[in-house]
Design a protein around this motif. Structure first.
Motif, PDB file in Angstrom:
ATOM      1  N   ILE A  87      14.164  10.581 -10.486  1.00 24.80           N
ATOM      2  CA  ILE A  87      12.747  10.608 -10.854  1.00 24.80           C
ATOM      3  C   ILE A  87      12.176   9.205 -10.704  1.00 24.80           C
ATOM      4  CG2 ILE A  87      11.059  11.194 -12.631  1.00 24.80           C
ATOM      5  CD1 ILE A  87      12.767  13.569 -11.722  1.00 24.80           C
ATOM      6  N   LEU A  88      11.112   9.078  -9.925  1.00 22.15           N
ATOM      7  CA  LEU A  88      10.460   7.790  -9.699  1.00 22.15           C
ATOM      8  C   LEU A  88       8.968   7.919 -10.001  1.00 22.15           C
ATOM      9  CD1 LEU A  88      10.139   4.915  -8.605  1.00 22.15           C
ATOM     10  CD2 LEU A  88      10.307   5.842  -6.288  1.00 22.15           C
ATOM     11  N   LEU A  89       8.486   7.119 -10.928  1.00 21.12           N
ATOM     12  CA  LEU A  89       7.067   7.128 -11.284  1.00 21.12           C
ATOM     13  C   LEU A  89       6.396   5.856 -10.777  1.00 21.12           C
ATOM     14  CD1 LEU A  89       6.945   8.422 -14.993  1.00 21.12           C
ATOM     15  CD2 LEU A  89       7.030   9.733 -12.858  1.00 21.12           C
ATOM     16  N   PHE A  90       5.290   6.030 -10.058  1.00 13.48           N
ATOM     17  CA  PHE A  90       4.431   4.929  -9.650  1.00 13.48           C
ATOM     18  C   PHE A  90       3.228   4.907 -10.597  1.00 13.48           C
ATOM     19  CE2 PHE A  90       6.179   6.159  -5.322  1.00 13.48           C
ATOM     20  CZ  PHE A  90       7.073   5.087  -5.250  1.00 13.48           C
ATOM     21  N   HIS A  91       3.056   3.825 -11.313  1.00 16.01           N
ATOM     22  CA  HIS A  91       2.010   3.736 -12.344  1.00 16.01           C
ATOM     23  C   HIS A  91       0.802   2.964 -11.808  1.00 16.01           C
ATOM     24  CE1 HIS A  91       4.734   5.094 -15.629  1.00 16.01           C
ATOM     25  NE2 HIS A  91       5.650   4.508 -14.889  1.00 16.01           N
ATOM     26  N   TYR A  92      -0.333   3.645 -11.694  1.00 16.30           N
ATOM     27  CA  TYR A  92      -1.532   2.964 -11.209  1.00 16.30           C
ATOM     28  C   TYR A  92      -2.376   2.375 -12.333  1.00 16.30           C
ATOM     29  CZ  TYR A  92      -3.824   7.454 -12.351  1.00 16.30           C
ATOM     30  OH  TYR A  92      -4.285   8.579 -12.988  1.00 16.30           O
ATOM     31  N   LYS A 115      -4.112   0.176  -9.861  1.00 20.73           N
ATOM     32  CA  LYS A 115      -5.130   0.748  -8.980  1.00 20.73           C
ATOM     33  C   LYS A 115      -4.685   0.886  -7.528  1.00 20.73           C
ATOM     34  CE  LYS A 115      -9.071  -0.625 -11.811  1.00 20.73           C
ATOM     35  NZ  LYS A 115     -10.438  -1.178 -11.838  1.00 20.73           N
ATOM     36  N   GLN A 116      -3.509   1.501  -7.336  1.00 19.65           N
ATOM     37  CA  GLN A 116      -3.036   1.784  -5.989  1.00 19.65           C
ATOM     38  C   GLN A 116      -2.799   3.284  -5.838  1.00 19.65           C
ATOM     39  OE1 GLN A 116      -3.112  -0.605  -3.682  1.00 19.65           O
ATOM     40  NE2 GLN A 116      -3.807  -1.987  -5.317  1.00 19.65           N
ATOM     41  N   THR A 117      -2.725   3.741  -4.596  1.00 18.80           N
ATOM     42  CA  THR A 117      -2.538   5.156  -4.308  1.00 18.80           C
ATOM     43  C   THR A 117      -1.071   5.452  -4.009  1.00 18.80           C
ATOM     44  OG1 THR A 117      -2.738   4.992  -1.900  1.00 18.80           O
ATOM     45  CG2 THR A 117      -4.800   5.096  -3.180  1.00 18.80           C
ATOM     46  N   LYS A 118      -0.748   6.731  -3.970  1.00 20.47           N
ATOM     47  CA  LYS A 118       0.663   7.082  -3.738  1.00 20.47           C
ATOM     48  C   LYS A 118       1.136   6.687  -2.339  1.00 20.47           C
ATOM     49  CE  LYS A 118       0.446  11.984  -2.334  1.00 20.47           C
ATOM     50  NZ  LYS A 118       0.908  13.336  -2.726  1.00 20.47           N
ATOM     51  N   TRP A 119       0.214   6.673  -1.357  1.00 21.06           N
ATOM     52  CA  TRP A 119       0.643   6.294  -0.015  1.00 21.06           C
ATOM     53  C   TRP A 119       0.816   4.785   0.091  1.00 21.06           C
ATOM     54  CZ3 TRP A 119       2.802  10.144   2.010  1.00 21.06           C
ATOM     55  CH2 TRP A 119       2.331  11.439   1.760  1.00 21.06           C
ATOM     56  N   TRP A 120       0.082   4.011  -0.707  1.00 16.85           N
ATOM     57  CA  TRP A 120       0.328   2.566  -0.782  1.00 16.85           C
ATOM     58  C   TRP A 120       1.728   2.335  -1.339  1.00 16.85           C
ATOM     59  CZ3 TRP A 120       1.732  -1.015  -4.401  1.00 16.85           C
ATOM     60  CH2 TRP A 120       1.515  -2.363  -4.096  1.00 16.85           C
ATOM     61  N   TYR A 121       2.047   3.022  -2.425  1.00 20.19           N
ATOM     62  CA  TYR A 121       3.395   2.896  -3.006  1.00 20.19           C
ATOM     63  C   TYR A 121       4.464   3.363  -2.019  1.00 20.19           C
ATOM     64  CZ  TYR A 121       1.285   2.378  -7.693  1.00 20.19           C
ATOM     65  OH  TYR A 121       0.578   1.947  -8.787  1.00 20.19           O
ATOM     66  N   ALA A 122       4.238   4.503  -1.394  1.00 26.87           N
ATOM     67  CA  ALA A 122       5.250   5.080  -0.507  1.00 26.87           C
ATOM     68  C   ALA A 122       5.575   4.143   0.646  1.00 26.87           C
ATOM     69  CB  ALA A 122       4.770   6.432   0.018  1.00 26.87           C
ATOM     70  N   LYS A 123       4.547   3.523   1.200  1.00 23.88           N
ATOM     71  CA  LYS A 123       4.781   2.617   2.334  1.00 23.88           C
ATOM     72  C   LYS A 123       5.604   1.418   1.915  1.00 23.88           C
ATOM     73  CE  LYS A 123       4.081   1.365   6.651  1.00 23.88           C
ATOM     74  NZ  LYS A 123       4.684   2.146   7.770  1.00 23.88           N
ATOM     75  N   PHE A 138      10.279  14.392  -2.393  1.00 23.46           N
ATOM     76  CA  PHE A 138       9.032  14.993  -2.864  1.00 23.46           C
ATOM     77  C   PHE A 138       8.066  13.855  -3.201  1.00 23.46           C
ATOM     78  CE2 PHE A 138      12.181  18.143  -3.338  1.00 23.46           C
ATOM     79  CZ  PHE A 138      11.657  19.375  -3.700  1.00 23.46           C
ATOM     80  N   ILE A 139       6.876  13.841  -2.617  1.00 25.67           N
ATOM     81  CA  ILE A 139       5.886  12.800  -2.898  1.00 25.67           C
ATOM     82  C   ILE A 139       4.647  13.501  -3.435  1.00 25.67           C
ATOM     83  CG2 ILE A 139       4.577  10.862  -1.960  1.00 25.67           C
ATOM     84  CD1 ILE A 139       6.703  10.527   0.157  1.00 25.67           C
ATOM     85  N   HIS A 229       6.994   5.604   9.285  1.00 26.79           N
ATOM     86  CA  HIS A 229       6.544   4.683  10.323  1.00 26.79           C
ATOM     87  C   HIS A 229       5.117   4.991  10.793  1.00 26.79           C
ATOM     88  CE1 HIS A 229      10.868   3.689  10.604  1.00 26.79           C
ATOM     89  NE2 HIS A 229      10.422   2.538  11.063  1.00 26.79           N
ATOM     90  N   MET A 230       4.669   6.203  10.607  1.00 21.34           N
ATOM     91  CA  MET A 230       3.312   6.574  11.021  1.00 21.34           C
ATOM     92  C   MET A 230       2.263   6.186   9.982  1.00 21.34           C
ATOM     93  SD  MET A 230       2.026  10.242  12.522  1.00 21.34           S
ATOM     94  CE  MET A 230       2.570  11.160  11.065  1.00 21.34           C
ATOM     95  N   ILE A 231       2.662   6.033   8.726  1.00 20.04           N
ATOM     96  CA  ILE A 231       1.715   5.640   7.679  1.00 20.04           C
ATOM     97  C   ILE A 231       1.236   4.221   7.957  1.00 20.04           C
ATOM     98  CG2 ILE A 231       1.443   5.177   5.208  1.00 20.04           C
ATOM     99  CD1 ILE A 231       3.637   7.268   4.712  1.00 20.04           C
ATOM    100  N   GLN A 232      -0.068   4.042   8.001  1.00 19.23           N
ATOM    101  CA  GLN A 232      -0.649   2.735   8.299  1.00 19.23           C
ATOM    102  C   GLN A 232      -0.683   1.866   7.045  1.00 19.23           C
ATOM    103  OE1 GLN A 232      -1.924   2.213  11.904  1.00 19.23           O
ATOM    104  NE2 GLN A 232      -0.205   3.637  11.621  1.00 19.23           N
ATOM    105  N   ASN A 233      -0.360   0.608   7.211  1.00 19.57           N
ATOM    106  CA  ASN A 233      -0.222  -0.283   6.069  1.00 19.57           C
ATOM    107  C   ASN A 233      -1.524  -0.464   5.297  1.00 19.57           C
ATOM    108  OD1 ASN A 233       1.923  -1.844   4.836  1.00 19.57           O
ATOM    109  ND2 ASN A 233       0.679  -3.649   5.265  1.00 19.57           N
ATOM    110  N   ASP A 234      -2.654  -0.430   5.991  1.00 21.26           N
ATOM    111  CA  ASP A 234      -3.935  -0.713   5.358  1.00 21.26           C
ATOM    112  C   ASP A 234      -4.731   0.540   5.009  1.00 21.26           C
ATOM    113  OD1 ASP A 234      -4.196  -0.175   8.087  1.00 21.26           O
ATOM    114  OD2 ASP A 234      -6.092  -1.272   8.234  1.00 21.26           O
ATOM    115  N   LEU A 235      -4.249   1.711   5.414  1.00 20.77           N
ATOM    116  CA  LEU A 235      -4.942   2.962   5.118  1.00 20.77           C
ATOM    117  C   LEU A 235      -4.213   3.636   3.963  1.00 20.77           C
ATOM    118  CD1 LEU A 235      -5.678   4.221   8.751  1.00 20.77           C
ATOM    119  CD2 LEU A 235      -6.963   2.591   7.325  1.00 20.77           C
ATOM    120  N   VAL A 236      -4.764   3.515   2.763  1.00 17.88           N
ATOM    121  CA  VAL A 236      -4.000   3.808   1.552  1.00 17.88           C
ATOM    122  C   VAL A 236      -4.183   5.225   1.019  1.00 17.88           C
ATOM    123  CG1 VAL A 236      -3.987   1.395   0.861  1.00 17.88           C
ATOM    124  CG2 VAL A 236      -5.844   2.875   0.075  1.00 17.88           C
ATOM    125  N   HIS A 237      -5.161   5.960   1.541  1.00 14.28           N
ATOM    126  CA  HIS A 237      -5.448   7.277   0.975  1.00 14.28           C
ATOM    127  C   HIS A 237      -4.711   8.423   1.678  1.00 14.28           C
ATOM    128  CE1 HIS A 237      -8.421   6.084  -1.984  1.00 14.28           C
ATOM    129  NE2 HIS A 237      -8.952   5.280  -1.096  1.00 14.28           N
TER     130      HIS A 237
END
Length: 324
Positions: A87-92, A115-123, A138-139, A229-237
């Motif tokens: 279990i991994l929790l990302f706390h915004y 104040k970050q999104t799950k794709w920011w954390y995932a990357k 699972f994300i 690898h397809m997730i863009q570093n600056d596109l967080v949503h």
């Protein structure tokens, strides 16, 4: 990987320099048997023998991007995942210590960045070489109702139907954007659907097939290596990612699907909007939504440009490539 691909002579007599081109980039000077190219998220002790640290090695990973206000829903979600899951929790919202009211939280992994999104954390925290031990990742969002969901049963169905990328079906009574993710009563899994006229240029392409949404995706280890690898570093949503997931799977219309018999309810809690800032007289949520739409366009433009460049360099006409 060979033991030594290139043993170069040194200027000092009787010495040699290790150089292994097949090692990971930056590690060419190391003997291959000392290279640890992958890691994991297993918790270890600070004492004793390292080979006795792990009493269990979970096979799957589930992550939630959370704020403390949704703690009761996350508690209900976590209880649907067995000890086979890390279990991994990302706390915004920066509130971490309060989660210790739940016994499971003391065994979970917590990452806190405001104040970050799950794709920011995932990357940044789910690099494929870090999560390599996990068969499925699972994300998930924080606002999912799981009364009719069991993670172990879900995994069985994913394996049975050969799904590399999947999501649980969504309750059809709670508002839907896409027909593809709507739960069906008469099947375990579905991989295709009918959409509104004109929405699908090909029955094997999104949103009629090869499509899941980004609220509750589940990736196989191999699929995630490509998607990361397809997730863009600056596109967080992550907007637009759902239409592009098919690029990582072949044939995508057979290996991407929705699990109907293990289904969830999307609560549509607008937590991201409250993390924005008011600008030019606009409410915080408006700025966040505008950024989402802007990112969707930017992602599509980048992907199309990258593909066109690749095909042209190969002497091919991009417009003649099916599914491009």
């Amino acid at each position: 990987m060979g033991l030594v691909s290139d043993c170069r002579s040194s200027s000092n007599i009787g010495t040699a320099v290790i150089w292994v081109p097949s090692n990971p980039r930056g590690a060419e000077r190391l003997p291959p048997r000392i290279v640890a190219a992958e890691s994991d998220l297993y918790l270890r002790r600070l004492w004793g023998n390292p080979n006795e640290d792990l009493t269990s090695t979970p096979k799957y990973l589930v992550t939630f991007t959370v704020g403390y206000d949704q703690r009761m829903n996350i508690d209900a979600c976590v209880k649907k995942f067995s000890e086979n899951f890390t279990i991994l929790l990302f706390h915004y919202d920066g509130r971490v210590a309060e989660w210790d009211e739940f016994e499971w939280s003391k065994r979970a992994i917590h990452v806190s960045v405001l104040k970050q999104t799950k794709w920011w954390y995932a990357k940044r925290f789910l690099h494929p070489d870090i999560v390599a031990p996990y068969e499925y990742i699972f994300i998930w969002d924080e606002d999912l109702g799981v009364e009719h969901f069991n993670a172990e049963e879900y995994i069985k169905l994913v394996k049975k139907h050969g799904l590399e990328i999947s999501q649980p079906g969504l309750d059809p009574n709670k508002g839907l954007t896409w027909q593809m993710t709507k739960r069906r009563d008469d099947s375990e899994v579905h991989k295709v659907t009918d959409e509104k006229p004109g929405w699908c240029t090909d029955p094997h392409l999104p949103p009629c097939a090869a499509f899941v949404e980004i609220m509750a995706p589940v990736f196989s280890r191999d699929a995630w290596r490509c998607v990361w690898h397809m997730i863009q570093n600056d596109l967080v949503h992550g907007w637009g990612l759902d239409f592009a997931l098919r690029k990582c799977i072949e044939p995508a219309h057979e290996k991407i699907g929705v699990v109907d018999s293990q289904w969830i309810v999307h609560g549509s809690v607008p937590s991201l909007g409250s993390q924005g800032e008011s600008q030019n007289g606009k409410a915080p949520w408006q700025g966040v939504r505008e950024r989402c739409r802007k990112e969707w366009t930017m992602f599509q433009t980048r992907l199309t440009s990258a593909e066109n460049s690749y095909f042209k360099a190969a002497g091919l006409d991009p417009s003649a490539i099916k599914g491009h």
